[in-house]
Design a protein around this motif. Structure first.
Motif, PDB file in Angstrom:
ATOM      1  N   VAL A  39      37.866 -31.285 -34.532  1.00  0.00           N
ATOM      2  CA  VAL A  39      38.424 -30.497 -33.442  1.00  0.00           C
ATOM      3  C   VAL A  39      37.309 -29.819 -32.647  1.00  0.00           C
ATOM      4  O   VAL A  39      37.427 -29.606 -31.441  1.00  0.00           O
ATOM      5  CB  VAL A  39      39.443 -29.470 -33.993  1.00  0.00           C
ATOM      6  CG1 VAL A  39      38.751 -28.428 -34.868  1.00  0.00           C
ATOM      7  CG2 VAL A  39      40.190 -28.789 -32.848  1.00  0.00           C
ATOM      8  N   PRO A 268      42.618 -27.204 -28.950  1.00  0.00           N
ATOM      9  CA  PRO A 268      42.833 -27.650 -30.326  1.00  0.00           C
ATOM     10  C   PRO A 268      44.294 -27.930 -30.670  1.00  0.00           C
ATOM     11  O   PRO A 268      44.580 -28.506 -31.731  1.00  0.00           O
ATOM     12  CB  PRO A 268      42.304 -26.470 -31.165  1.00  0.00           C
ATOM     13  CG  PRO A 268      42.465 -25.274 -30.299  1.00  0.00           C
ATOM     14  CD  PRO A 268      42.285 -25.759 -28.889  1.00  0.00           C
ATOM     15  N   GLY A 401      37.548 -25.052 -29.734  1.00  0.00           N
ATOM     16  CA  GLY A 401      37.226 -26.146 -30.642  1.00  0.00           C
ATOM     17  C   GLY A 401      36.420 -25.698 -31.839  1.00  0.00           C
ATOM     18  O   GLY A 401      36.674 -26.114 -32.978  1.00  0.00           O
TER      19      GLY A 401
END
Length: 446
Positions: A39, A268, A401
């Protein structure tokens, strides 16, 4: 510029935006499923591309004005999208995807900088809003159709070809083909004569012209540009040394902050839905259709809300709603892992709320900014909003992220905190609401 084209080239914009809409979720899903990206990697993929988009937005419009042409820049955008998506389907590493996504944003901004101006080139200014409305409706419909195509392809058609990797890779080629078809429409139907030199500064007369049909994008590159802003003006705005006034300058800082929060959540979020809640690619695409569809639907109805609420109060309410959704996602969705039914219902409900709130936030922002500055500065003020919201999205993409690598709930709750901070900062902006803002936004956005 005297444009000799018919509105048929609008269908090219529709096809190109089908490709953009489909790729908006395809890129992060492909990165994590096929390329084993984290991610955090997705945050960098999005953040770098968005930063390239911010820089490109300062380049293309001025270059177009200097050369006195629009059509070549539309083709750069559509063909760049075609090439980037086709190469993404062949990519084998996260690094390659980062470069290609940056290339996509760099070239796409060439068309984003000129499509609005091309649409109104041969039209009396009193008809600008209707022309822009038609163009942006086509583009908005294309975006939603792209998400629907992604859901259908990854859920059934593509899987018939083989496994999930083949499904995702093949979707890139399908989208690239649609974008190429859009370029053919533009080539066939756009006709223009060179602009006379020097080019007069572009101006926007109405709110509907700026607002159009705006869709909140996963990649957060500008869907279209309101105005081209110089780096020097951006720096002066951040320092407070500008002609916009203290209240509007304070509001721009609020914009940066709450856009950081928006990106910290949405970057995300699809990876969270896949990894933590076990949703498939087709379901994630379908849920984003709910979000984008609600946003597009309420874009046309915000004017009626403005009749009852002032722009400023309506926007602050929408920001509180968004912060509540982000906080709720962080607190409650992780508890529903292993309970697919309730999780899907709650996620869909959250998407309805984020879609509605996005329509309110973005359109009221345009209305507020437009009526806080005199007409000659309106385009520059809207361009500054575009650039600073992009800057906030870059920061939020990377932060979201990286934080999500540690904890998804933490990323979502911090996103809510940034939105709340932006909400608090708006208290120091627009102390006096202009009556004409309320009336005109209602009339134009109805």
């Amino acid at each position: 510029m005297k444009a000799l084209n018919s509105d048929r080239w609008f269908y090219g914009a529709l096809l190109a935006n089908v490709a953009q809409g489909g790729s908006s979720l395809l890129i992060p899903l492909y990165a994590t499923i096929v390329l084993d990206a984290t991610v955090g990697d997705v945050g960098w993929i999005t953040g770098i591309a968005s930063w390239v988009g911010v820089l490109a937005s300062l380049l293309w419009g001025r270059l177009s004005d200097r050369l006195g042409r629009r059509k070549p820049f539309v083709l750069i955008g559509f063909l760049g999208l075609t090439a980037s998506l086709g190469l993404m389907g062949l990519s084998r590493s996260v690094g390659q995807l980062i470069v290609l996504n940056a290339l996509l944003n760099l070239t796409w901004l060439a068309s984003a900088a000129v499509v609005t101006l091309l649409a109104i080139a041969d039209t009396d200014q009193w008809h600008w809003e209707s022309r822009i409305g038609v163009l942006h409706r086509q583009m908005g419909v294309g975006w939603v159709l792209g998400l629907m195509l992604g859901s259908l392809w990854t859920g059934s058609l593509g899987l018939m070809l083989g496994g999930q990797e083949i499904s995702l890779r093949s979707l890139f080629f399908v989208l690239a083909t649609l974008s190429a078809a859009g370029a053919l429409f533009a080539t066939r139907w756009i006709r223009e004569q060179p602009l006379p030199q020097p080019v007069e500064e572009r101006r926007f007369q109405g709110l509907a012209l700026a607002a159009g049909q705006l869709i909140e994008r996963f990649k957060f590159a500008p869907f279209r540009l309101y105005h081209i802003v110089s780096p020097r003006r951006l720096w002066m705005t951040l320092r407070g040394g500008n002609e916009f006034g203290l209240a509007l300058t304070r509001y721009f800082y609020a914009v940066i902050v709450f856009f950081i929060g928006f990106s910290m959540f949405f970057i995300p979020y699809p990876i969270f839905l896949k990894d933590q809640l076990g949703l498939g690619s087709a379901e994630i695409f379908a849920l984003w259709v709910v979000h984008s569809g609600m946003s597009a639907y309420f874009n046309l109805r915000v004017g009626k809300l403005v009749e009852r609420w002032e722009n400023r109060h309506l926007q602050r309410t929408a920001l509180l709603l968004r912060a509540s959704v982000f906080l709720g996602a962080g607190l409650f969705l992780p508890q529903l892992a292993g309970h697919p039914g309730p999780a899907r219902v709650l996620i869909a409900f959250f998407f309805v709320l984020t879609g509605i709130s996005w329509a309110v936030v973005n359109i009221t922002a345009i209305a507020l900014i437009s009526w806080q500055v005199r007409e000659g500065l309106r385009g520059q003020a809207l361009g500054t909003y575009n650039a600073l919201s992009g800057l906030g999205s870059v920061i939020g993409s990377i932060l979201g992220g990286q934080i999500a690598r540690v904890s998804y709930p933490l990323a979502f709750m911090l996103a809510a905190a940034f939105v709340l901070l932006g909400w608090w900062l708006t208290r120091f902006s627009f102390v006096e609401e202009h009556a004409r803002s309320r009336q005109s936004a209602s009339a134009l956005l109805r």
